[in-house]
Design a protein around this motif. Structure first.
Motif, short mmCIF file in Angstrom:
data_model
loop_
_atom_site.label_atom_id
_atom_site.label_comp_id
_atom_site.label_asym_id
_atom_site.label_seq_id
_atom_site.Cartn_x
_atom_site.Cartn_y
_atom_site.Cartn_z
N HIS A 1 0.81 -1.23 0.00
CA HIS A 1 0.00 0.00 0.00
C HIS A 1 0.84 1.28 0.00
CE1 HIS A 1 -3.62 -2.34 0.28
NE2 HIS A 1 -3.09 -3.02 1.28
N ASP A 2 2.15 1.16 -0.17
CA ASP A 2 3.01 2.34 -0.24
C ASP A 2 2.74 3.12 -1.52
OD1 ASP A 2 4.11 1.49 2.11
OD2 ASP A 2 6.15 1.23 1.34
N ASP A 3 3.02 4.40 -1.47
CA ASP A 3 2.79 5.28 -2.62
C ASP A 3 3.61 4.89 -3.85
OD1 ASP A 3 0.96 6.75 -1.16
OD2 ASP A 3 2.44 8.28 -0.59
N ASP A 4 4.82 4.40 -3.64
CA ASP A 4 5.68 4.08 -4.79
C ASP A 4 5.65 2.59 -5.15
OD1 ASP A 4 7.14 3.11 -2.63
OD2 ASP A 4 9.07 3.76 -3.46
N ARG A 5 4.56 1.91 -4.78
CA ARG A 5 4.45 0.49 -5.07
C ARG A 5 4.61 0.20 -6.56
NH1 ARG A 5 -1.06 -1.61 -4.91
NH2 ARG A 5 -1.00 -1.12 -7.10
N GLU A 6 4.00 0.99 -7.42
CA GLU A 6 4.07 0.71 -8.86
C GLU A 6 5.51 0.71 -9.35
OE1 GLU A 6 1.48 2.99 -11.37
OE2 GLU A 6 -0.19 2.79 -9.95
N ARG A 7 6.28 1.68 -8.91
CA ARG A 7 7.69 1.76 -9.31
C ARG A 7 8.49 0.58 -8.75
NH1 ARG A 7 12.27 3.24 -7.19
NH2 ARG A 7 11.36 4.01 -5.26
N GLN A 8 8.27 0.29 -7.47
CA GLN A 8 8.98 -0.82 -6.83
C GLN A 8 8.61 -2.15 -7.49
OE1 GLN A 8 11.35 -0.71 -4.47
NE2 GLN A 8 11.28 1.51 -4.47
N LEU A 9 7.33 -2.33 -7.77
CA LEU A 9 6.87 -3.56 -8.41
C LEU A 9 7.47 -3.70 -9.80
CD1 LEU A 9 5.10 -6.10 -8.37
CD2 LEU A 9 3.21 -4.67 -9.22
N ALA A 10 7.45 -2.62 -10.58
CA ALA A 10 8.02 -2.68 -11.92
C ALA A 10 9.50 -3.04 -11.89
CB ALA A 10 7.81 -1.34 -12.63
N ALA A 11 10.23 -2.46 -10.96
CA ALA A 11 11.67 -2.77 -10.83
C ALA A 11 11.88 -4.23 -10.43
CB ALA A 11 12.32 -1.83 -9.82
N ALA A 12 11.09 -4.71 -9.48
CA ALA A 12 11.23 -6.09 -9.02
C ALA A 12 10.87 -7.08 -10.13
CB ALA A 12 10.35 -6.33 -7.79
N LEU A 13 9.82 -6.79 -10.87
CA LEU A 13 9.42 -7.68 -11.96
C LEU A 13 10.44 -7.66 -13.10
CD1 LEU A 13 5.56 -7.05 -12.06
CD2 LEU A 13 6.78 -9.02 -11.08
N ALA A 14 11.01 -6.50 -13.38
CA ALA A 14 12.05 -6.42 -14.42
C ALA A 14 13.28 -7.23 -14.00
CB ALA A 14 12.43 -4.97 -14.68
N ALA A 15 13.67 -7.12 -12.74
CA ALA A 15 14.81 -7.89 -12.25
C ALA A 15 14.50 -9.39 -12.29
CB ALA A 15 15.16 -7.46 -10.83
N SER A 16 13.28 -9.74 -11.95
CA SER A 16 12.87 -11.14 -11.99
C SER A 16 12.93 -11.68 -13.42
CB SER A 16 11.46 -11.29 -11.41
OG SER A 16 11.06 -12.63 -11.40
N ARG A 17 12.37 -10.91 -14.35
CA ARG A 17 12.38 -11.34 -15.75
C ARG A 17 13.83 -11.51 -16.24
NH1 ARG A 17 8.53 -8.45 -18.02
NH2 ARG A 17 7.22 -10.23 -18.42
N SER A 18 14.69 -10.59 -15.89
CA SER A 18 16.08 -10.66 -16.30
C SER A 18 16.76 -11.93 -15.77
CB SER A 18 16.82 -9.42 -15.81
OG SER A 18 18.18 -9.50 -16.12
N THR A 19 16.50 -12.25 -14.53
CA THR A 19 17.08 -13.46 -13.93
C THR A 19 16.56 -14.72 -14.61
OG1 THR A 19 17.40 -12.35 -11.82
CG2 THR A 19 17.36 -14.76 -11.78
N TRP A 20 15.27 -14.76 -14.85
CA TRP A 20 14.70 -15.94 -15.53
C TRP A 20 15.24 -16.05 -16.95
CZ3 TRP A 20 12.77 -19.87 -13.09
CH2 TRP A 20 12.21 -19.69 -11.83
N HIS A 21 15.44 -14.92 -17.63
CA HIS A 21 16.03 -14.97 -18.98
C HIS A 21 17.46 -15.49 -18.92
CE1 HIS A 21 13.16 -11.97 -21.18
NE2 HIS A 21 12.55 -13.05 -20.76
N ALA A 22 18.20 -15.10 -17.88
CA ALA A 22 19.58 -15.60 -17.73
C ALA A 22 19.58 -17.11 -17.50
CB ALA A 22 20.27 -14.88 -16.57
N ILE A 23 18.62 -17.59 -16.75
CA ILE A 23 18.51 -19.04 -16.53
C ILE A 23 18.18 -19.73 -17.85
CG2 ILE A 23 17.07 -20.83 -15.45
CD1 ILE A 23 16.94 -18.93 -12.98
N GLN A 24 17.25 -19.17 -18.61
CA GLN A 24 16.91 -19.76 -19.91
C GLN A 24 18.12 -19.77 -20.84
OE1 GLN A 24 13.56 -17.34 -21.04
NE2 GLN A 24 12.10 -18.72 -20.05
N ALA A 25 18.90 -18.70 -20.83
CA ALA A 25 20.11 -18.65 -21.67
C ALA A 25 21.11 -19.71 -21.25
CB ALA A 25 20.73 -17.26 -21.61
N ALA A 26 21.29 -19.86 -19.94
CA ALA A 26 22.22 -20.89 -19.44
C ALA A 26 21.73 -22.28 -19.82
CB ALA A 26 22.37 -20.76 -17.93
N LEU A 27 20.43 -22.49 -19.80
CA LEU A 27 19.89 -23.78 -20.22
C LEU A 27 20.11 -24.00 -21.72
CD1 LEU A 27 16.55 -23.73 -18.21
CD2 LEU A 27 18.47 -25.31 -17.85
#
Length: 128
Positions: free
Chosen positions: A43-69
């Motif tokens: 419920h924080d005011d900057d949730r959208e920004r924090q969520l977007a950053a966390a999801l982008a980092a998550s996507r990047s990590t999963w892409h790195a795993i896919q590349a390693a595979l």
């Protein structure tokens, strides 16, 4: 090429693969922590920004795993690599769902998936 040289090269590839896998595990742990912070402060005011950053980092990590595979650099049995690829595609769908319709429960399932996978890879590495 001599058998000794082949063995040395195989050991180097395996050591590099182990390092890569542990790096991915550390990244997954970090991503899970970042996602949990967003969930705790939903419920924080900057949730959208924090969520977007966390999801982008998550996507990047999963892409790195896919590349390693794809490059076959993770020292995992074939069945584990196949399951990991399936999980990475599932994680992609969860990330997309969180982006399309942000929801704490959907985020929770992505967190659970990320933490479970990191823990499983640690256990597998310790058992190997």
């Amino acid at each position: 090429m001599s058998p000794e040289l082949q063995l040395q090269q195989a050991r180097r590839r395996n050591e590099h693969g182990d390092d890569l896998m542990m790096a991915e595990v550390a990244q997954l742990d970090g991503i899970a922590a970042q996602l949990m912070r967003v969930q705790r402060h939903w419920h924080d005011d900057d949730r959208e920004r924090q969520l977007a950053a966390a999801l982008a980092a998550s996507r990047s990590t999963w892409h790195a795993i896919q590349a390693a595979l794809a490059e076959a650099t993770l020292p995992l049995p074939l069945e584990v690599r196949q399951n990991l690829l399936i999980l990475s595609v599932y994680a992609e769908s969860k990330i997309g769902a969180c982006e399309a319709a942000p929801d704490a429960d959907t985020l929770g399932s992505l967190i659970a998936l990320t933490r479970t996978l990191a823990g499983s890879l640690k256990e597998w590495r310790e058992a190997a």
